[in-house]
Design an enzyme around this catalytic site. Structure first.
Site, PDB file in Angstrom:
ATOM      1  N   ASP A 141       4.062  -4.660   3.697  1.00 22.69           N
ATOM      2  CA  ASP A 141       5.498  -4.956   3.792  1.00 22.69           C
ATOM      3  C   ASP A 141       5.712  -6.402   4.249  1.00 22.69           C
ATOM      4  O   ASP A 141       6.593  -7.089   3.746  1.00 22.69           O
ATOM      5  CB  ASP A 141       6.213  -3.962   4.728  1.00 22.69           C
ATOM      6  CG  ASP A 141       5.631  -3.914   6.129  1.00 22.69           C
ATOM      7  OD1 ASP A 141       4.545  -4.494   6.357  1.00 22.69           O
ATOM      8  OD2 ASP A 141       6.246  -3.296   7.012  1.00 22.69           O
ATOM      9  N   HIS A 153       0.844  -1.205   0.000  1.00 17.21           N
ATOM     10  CA  HIS A 153       0.000   0.000   0.000  1.00 17.21           C
ATOM     11  C   HIS A 153       0.874   1.247   0.000  1.00 17.21           C
ATOM     12  O   HIS A 153       2.041   1.205   0.385  1.00 17.21           O
ATOM     13  CB  HIS A 153      -0.919   0.001   1.224  1.00 17.21           C
ATOM     14  CG  HIS A 153      -0.151  -0.076   2.506  1.00 17.21           C
ATOM     15  ND1 HIS A 153       0.539   0.994   3.025  1.00 17.21           N
ATOM     16  CD2 HIS A 153       0.105  -1.121   3.326  1.00 17.21           C
ATOM     17  CE1 HIS A 153       1.143   0.623   4.129  1.00 17.21           C
ATOM     18  NE2 HIS A 153       0.920  -0.665   4.345  1.00 17.21           N
TER      19      HIS A 153
END
Ligand SMILES: *[C@@H]1O[C@H](CO)[C@@H](O)[C@H](O)[C@H]1NC(C)=O
Ligand SMILES: *[C@@H]1O[C@H](CO)[C@@H](O)[C@H](O)[C@H]1NC(C)=O
EC number: 3.1.3.-
Length: 480
Positions: free
Chosen positions: A379, A97
């Site tokens: 991540d 994102h």
């Protein structure tokens, strides 16, 4: 204060110049063939960016700026490059994102004042921003699998909520989408003009920021964004492993990895002292401050050029920031050496890689659906995939990072297919476990799909330990 702001401005300028010169290097000085012959790959220590512009010693501020990924005009990218007789047949995009508000507040301080509404007169800006908001505000309910259908389609709070995507985050993905659309749709005609909904495969975790990032990317990507052709599936696991998540050995690796992290932290007295000082400033126990993960908040201050928080006892400052950021970098270095994270990653990334090669193989067999796949993630999704592919030198996934798998068909030998792997626009195919010594064994310019398939079906478990050759055995082995 003024000094620090000037300092930040200078840093931003320096980084911009570095990137510009890097793009020049990339586009004019390095011929395509050199990028493909693999000779350049050995001299490189870290994959992104090139050593040319890297500071000679690891610089935490430089690293933090890369992490912010502040949108700029000159984006270098090697996506969509192949010899002329190759045809692009499918593309798989895994993203993190975009820029978001912190996930945790620093105790007893005011949250940074960042506006998460989208406004044309605020930077960073993208030409598609207003049209994006317009289109999203007329959202269609049937485009999302539950529970995604109850989520806001774009950020819209005057004071960002925790974890909310910011305007920077939206612009980052509009930009990613536009860049990929120019290459894959305009140049390579990946989708026919009358493409149908089943030619896209869209999947996101159940977070607002990943859904919104995916939408922004698609909006930048598609020439005509039509709600009737969009369907986002929900992925409950950040590892994208649903159906195959149970893997005890993976969890054992993770526990050992966390223990390693903890011991490394204890050894760093400068870090402990820094946390101590910061805890005094906000007047809470050091443990509580550390648990609030202050670096995440401080990165938000840093990326948005907002001064670090203060109390009547003092301010968090650049020195604190550098010490914690530097520790993160050292932690990643040790993580590579100890290989516990690699064990975790090989098992953690298998399901999503398995899903990807499955999709690629179906295309190679001639099916025409799911030509473009987008996985909108975190991540903690990208990191294990990078590590499992052997790209452990790649940096920690920055905001709006993109990892791309391209599938190419050889027009001269239509049964032969090749893959390219790109991370943030850099071709890393010949850094991967499955293709790093390709040029020693083969004169083919591209990496064969079979290499990736063999790696995912079998070799990744052999990399882990030579006694397992499949996911189930590797996940249930005794006595790791
Ligand atoms: C950072 O903020 C200061 C004002 O607080 C401003 O003068 C400066 O131009 C900003 N720097 C950047 C890079 O936006
Ligand atoms: C791998 O993909 C195949 C084909 O889709 C599927 O049947 C299998 O369950 C997958 N295995 C894992 C461990 O994800």
């Amino acid at each position: 204060m003024l000094f620090r702001n000037r300092f930040l401005l200078l840093l931003a300028l320096a980084a911009l110049l570095a990137f510009l010169s890097l793009s020049l290097q990339f586009f004019h000085l390095i011929p395509m063939s050199a990028a493909r012959n693999g000779a350049s790959s050995k001299s490189r220590k870290r994959i992104m960016p090139d050593p040319v512009t890297e500071p000679p010693v690891t610089d935490p501020v430089y690293e933090a700026l890369l992490y912010c990924n502040i949108p700029r005009v000159a984006e270098r990218s090697m996506e969509g490059h192949a010899p002329h007789h190759f045809k692009l047949v499918s593309v798989h995009v895994l993203i993190r994102h975009g820029d978001r508000y912190p996930l945790y507040a620093i105790p007893k301080t005011k949250r940074p004042e960042i506006d998460c509404t989208l406004m044309a007169n605020r930077k960073p800006y993208h030409p598609k921003l207003e049209a994006f908001v317009n289109h999203m505000s007329k959202g269609s309910g049937s485009s999302f699998e539950s529970p995604l259908n109850s989520m806001p389609l774009y950020p819209n709070h005057a004071l960002c909520e925790m974890g909310e995507l910011t305007q920077t985050g939206v612009v980052q993905h509009l930009q990613n989408g536009q860049l990929l659309g120019d290459i894959y749709l305009k140049k390579h005609k990946l989708l026919p003009s009358d493409w149908s909904p089943d030619q896209l495969y869209l999947e996101t975790t159940g977070r607002t920021r990943t859904l919104q990032s995916g939408l922004a990317l698609l909006y930048g990507f598609l020439p005509d964004f039509d709600w009737k052709k969009i369907y986002f599936r929900h992925q409950p696991s950040v590892l994208f492993c649903s159906g195959n998540c149970y893997c005890p050995v993976r969890n054992q690796y993770l526990e050992k990895e966390q223990r390693r992290q903890y011991l490394l932290r204890l050894k760093n007295s400068q870090l402990e002292q820094t946390y101590g000082e910061m805890a005094k400033i906000v007047n809470v126990p050091t443990k509580l401050l550390r648990a609030a993960n202050p670096i995440d908040s401080m990165l938000c201050h840093f990326c948005h050029n907002v001064s670090f928080p203060c109390t009547s006892s003092g301010c968090f400052d650049m020195e604190h920031f550098k010490v914690i950021k530097m520790h993160q970098i050292e932690d990643e270095k040790e993580r590579r050496k100890k290989r516990l994270y690699l064990g975790y990653s090989l098992l953690g990334a298998h399901p999503i890689l398995n899903q990807t090669i499955d999709r690629m193989q179906r295309i190679a067999e001639g099916r025409k659906d799911e030509v473009f796949a987008l996985y909108s993630a975190h991540d903690v999704t990208l990191s294990p995939v990078l590590s499992a592919l052997g790209l452990s030198e790649a940096r920690f996934p920055r905001f709006a990072a993109r990892l791309i798998f391209e599938l190419w068909q050889d027009r001269e030998k239509p049964s032969e297919h090749s893959v390219r792997i790109l991370y943030n626009g850099v071709d890393v195919t010949f850094h991967t476990f499955f293709c790093q010594d390709h040029h020693k064994r083969s004169s083919k310019p591209m990496c064969p799909l079979e290499n990736l398939v063999r790696f995912v079906k079998r070799d990744m478990f052999v990399t882990l330990d030579s006694s397992s050759t499949n996911y189930h055995d590797a996940c249930h082995r005794e006595g790791v």
